[in-house]
Design a protein around this motif. Structure first.
Motif, mmCIF file in Angstrom:
data_model
loop_
_atom_site.group_PDB
_atom_site.id
_atom_site.type_symbol
_atom_site.label_atom_id
_atom_site.label_comp_id
_atom_site.label_asym_id
_atom_site.label_seq_id
_atom_site.Cartn_x
_atom_site.Cartn_y
_atom_site.Cartn_z
ATOM 1 N N LEU A 234 74.414 10.101 77.886
ATOM 2 C CA LEU A 234 75.576 9.273 77.552
ATOM 3 C C LEU A 234 75.419 8.596 76.205
ATOM 4 O O LEU A 234 76.419 8.286 75.545
ATOM 5 N N ILE B 3 82.723 7.394 80.883
ATOM 6 C CA ILE B 3 81.957 8.326 81.700
ATOM 7 C C ILE B 3 82.918 9.205 82.500
ATOM 8 O O ILE B 3 83.887 8.705 83.084
ATOM 9 N N TRP C 176 80.891 11.515 77.464
ATOM 10 C CA TRP C 176 79.428 11.545 77.354
ATOM 11 C C TRP C 176 79.021 11.668 75.888
ATOM 12 O O TRP C 176 79.856 11.790 74.992
ATOM 13 N N GLU D 127 84.402 15.101 75.445
ATOM 14 C CA GLU D 127 83.368 15.908 76.089
ATOM 15 C C GLU D 127 82.642 16.864 75.130
ATOM 16 O O GLU D 127 82.296 17.991 75.500
ATOM 17 N N ARG E 34 74.569 15.226 81.416
ATOM 18 C CA ARG E 34 74.621 14.968 79.975
ATOM 19 C C ARG E 34 74.010 13.616 79.653
ATOM 20 O O ARG E 34 73.983 12.704 80.479
#
Length: 573
Positions: free
Chosen positions: A443, A409, A399, A360, A441
């Motif tokens: 990806l 994800i 992400w 993350e 966000r």
């Protein structure tokens, strides 16, 4: 009490405040040395499983070693001529150093949101070992299914003299697979061992490792040196392949659904240290009993004994580096150095199938727009592939991926119909990953080639769920709060049905296995007792228990007991 951190009750201290510097001292007596079968002409080694974060070691007043990195092992040689000795260890673990890989350990004095009380100092075992002067210092295995062989990478303690030979014996149960002898002329050598039974494609599956059939190859190594004691080592490895193809995760060249659970590896009584060795086996058994084939170890490099049981009992593991919380030259150097040690330590475990250097964007908070941060993420991806080309690498789980072997994800949408709509098929997934995702966000980041590679990779919903029971008067935390065990079961039925009905995903990972501190969103509580009957959770996880509960039952402590976790072991001494 070692190996328990001073913040934990198991240490006998239980002080949750900041401990920037810690000191340890122990006297090793002659009887302790005798228990290792040590004798003149041999080397006495002192092993540390993990010390968080920076350690200096003195033996009988002599400074003998320094080590930096809170999650990886190191070894010290005890100076010659010691019939007994004092060990002094100084540990520095600055809780407010954001460039230090710390994972979920809180940098604030009191835990908050999803960060937990700290684990400082010695938190994995310390032990003595007596070895010949020339001995096997490190080894790793790499199986080649198509090539019907295994490669042993071996490192010796010193440059070999003439007539240094290695004898290898490989077997599965009572079946001998290979006997191989080689003369060693260099301190680092790769030895390729043919395994002829793998050439028979009709019986190949008898020897392949998988969660359903965790077959392990036992290896016995003997190093013979003229004029010195032989060094005998027992080892093992699994024969298996991992890869991707056509939107699927592949295990042994066949599509394999990723049915995973996120685990923190945290205990209330001992924090990141296991309360005892039996607890590590019980954790693997608990995960499997609930129907999962895979665990994503979150922000923790788990004790090697956990990986041993994952290997032996059959559980796939995603291994994830604990994050820093700033981007700087210091944090970059530290994470590269420690991650290299992590891959070196665990590259022989067949259970480990995915490496995750970032999560993350922690520690690379502006990776979407800042080129230096993208460079670090792509460097760790390519470094990991250079160190271990046999496994998949997720560049930044959740992400903002550069090049990645899986597109992962994090989506905590808790309305089952909406969750299914986002991942129902590949077209739906494509709509979800284009531009800004539902979590706010991007990806896909990086170069055009990196984006194209990752966009074509299998998609895994690597965090979803996070449901917490929050009855009136209780202060719980989760991504979705429900009122009772009945409502928890009802909600899980819907979420897992959506995950199973998706044709756009290669797999998923539910958050999370157990309640952890203020995060009360586990399938089991902090004592590892499932919140619903284990067989009911298993049916939901495996996709055979999607009928909602007909009425509201009362789940008592007795019908929530799980055999593997019910009798948690006493702590280590």
């Amino acid at each position: 009490m070692v190996p328990f951190p001073p913040e934990s009750p198991a240490s006998g201290i239980g002080d949750l405040g900041f401990h920037r510097v810690l000191w340890y001292r122990r006297t090793v007596k002659a009887v302790d040395i005798d228990s290792t079968d040590h004798r003149p002409g041999r080397r006495l080694l002192l092993h540390f499983g993990a010390v968080d974060y920076r350690a200096d070691i003195w033996i009988s007043g002599m400074h003998v070693a320094s080590h930096e990195g809170g999650h990886t092992p190191f070894t010290v040689e005890v100076p010659d001529g010691q019939a007994g000795f004092d060990i002094v260890v100084r540990v520095e673990d600055d809780p407010q150093d954001l460039a230090q890989p710390r994972g979920k350990q809180d940098w604030e004095e009191k835990r908050h949101v999803v960060w937990y009380d700290r684990t400082s100092g010695i938190w994995q075992p310390v032990w003595l070992e007596s070895v010949p002067r020339q001995h096997i210092a490190h080894l790793s295995w790499r199986a080649n299914v198509a090539g019907a062989s295994a490669t042993l990478s071996i490192e010796l303690a010193e440059r070999p003299k003439s007539e240094t030979r290695l004898q290898l014996n490989l077997s599965v149960g009572d079946t001998a697979l290979a006997d191989h002898s080689v003369r060693l002329t260099e301190p680092r050598t790769d030895v390729v061992v043919p395994i002829s039974v793998l050439r028979n494609g009709q019986s190949l599956s008898d020897y392949l490792w998988s969660p359903e059939s965790p077959t392990l190859v036992d290896a016995v190594l003997e190093l013979s040196v003229v004029g010195d004691d032989p060094d005998a080592v027992g080892s093992y490895f699994g024969i298996r392949d991992v890869g991707t193809e056509g939107g699927s995760f592949l295990l042994n060249d066949r599509p394999y659904d990723v049915r995973a659970v996120l685990a923190q590896g945290y205990w209330a009584e001992s924090h990141l240290a296991a309360p005892g060795p039996e607890a590590l086996r019980a954790e693997v058994e608990l995960i499997k009993s609930l129907g999962f084939t895979t665990v994503r170890m979150h922000q923790k490099i788990e004790d090697p004994r956990f990986l041993y049981w994952a290997d032996r009992l059959g559980l796939l593991v995603w291994e994830e580096m604990p994050s820093t919380y700033e981007f700087s030259t210091t944090s970059s150097a530290r994470i590269v150095a420690e991650w290299t040690e992590v891959v070196r330590r665990d590259s022989s475990h067949p259970s480990v199938v995915v490496w995750v250097p970032f999560n993350e964007s922690w520690g690379v908070q502006h990776v979407a727009t800042e080129v230096p941060q993208q460079d670090l993420v792509r460097a760790l991806y390519h470094l990991t592939k250079a160190l271990d080309p046999t496994r998949l690498v997720v560049s930044n789980d959740g992400w903002e991926h550069t090049r990645s072997d899986l597109l992962t994800i994090h989506d905590y949408e808790n309305e089952a119909a909406r969750l299914l709509a986002s991942y129902q098929d590949r077209d739906a997934v494509q709509r979800s990953i284009d531009g800004i995702a539902s979590n706010g966000r991007r990806l896909l980041i990086g170069t055009h080639d990196e984006r194209a590679h990752t966009a074509a990779a299998p998609v895994v919903l690597s965090e979803f769920g996070g449901v917490s029971i929050d009855p009136p008067g209780r202060d719980g935390w989760g991504y979705r709060l429900v009122e009772s065990h009945y409502h928890l079961e009802e909600h899980l039925v819907g979420l897992f049905a959506a995950a199973h009905e998706s044709h756009g995903l290669a797999g998923w990972c539910y958050t999370q296995l157990t309640d952890t501190a203020q995060e009360t969103n586990g399938l089991a509580d902090a004592q590892r007792i499932p919140k619903l009957p284990a067989e009911r959770i298993r049916a939901i996880v495996e996709g055979v228990g999607f009928s909602p509960p007909s009425d509201e039952p009362t789940y008592s402590e007795s019908n929530r007991t799980h055999d593997a976790a019910a009798s948690m072991p006493a702590r280590d001494g």
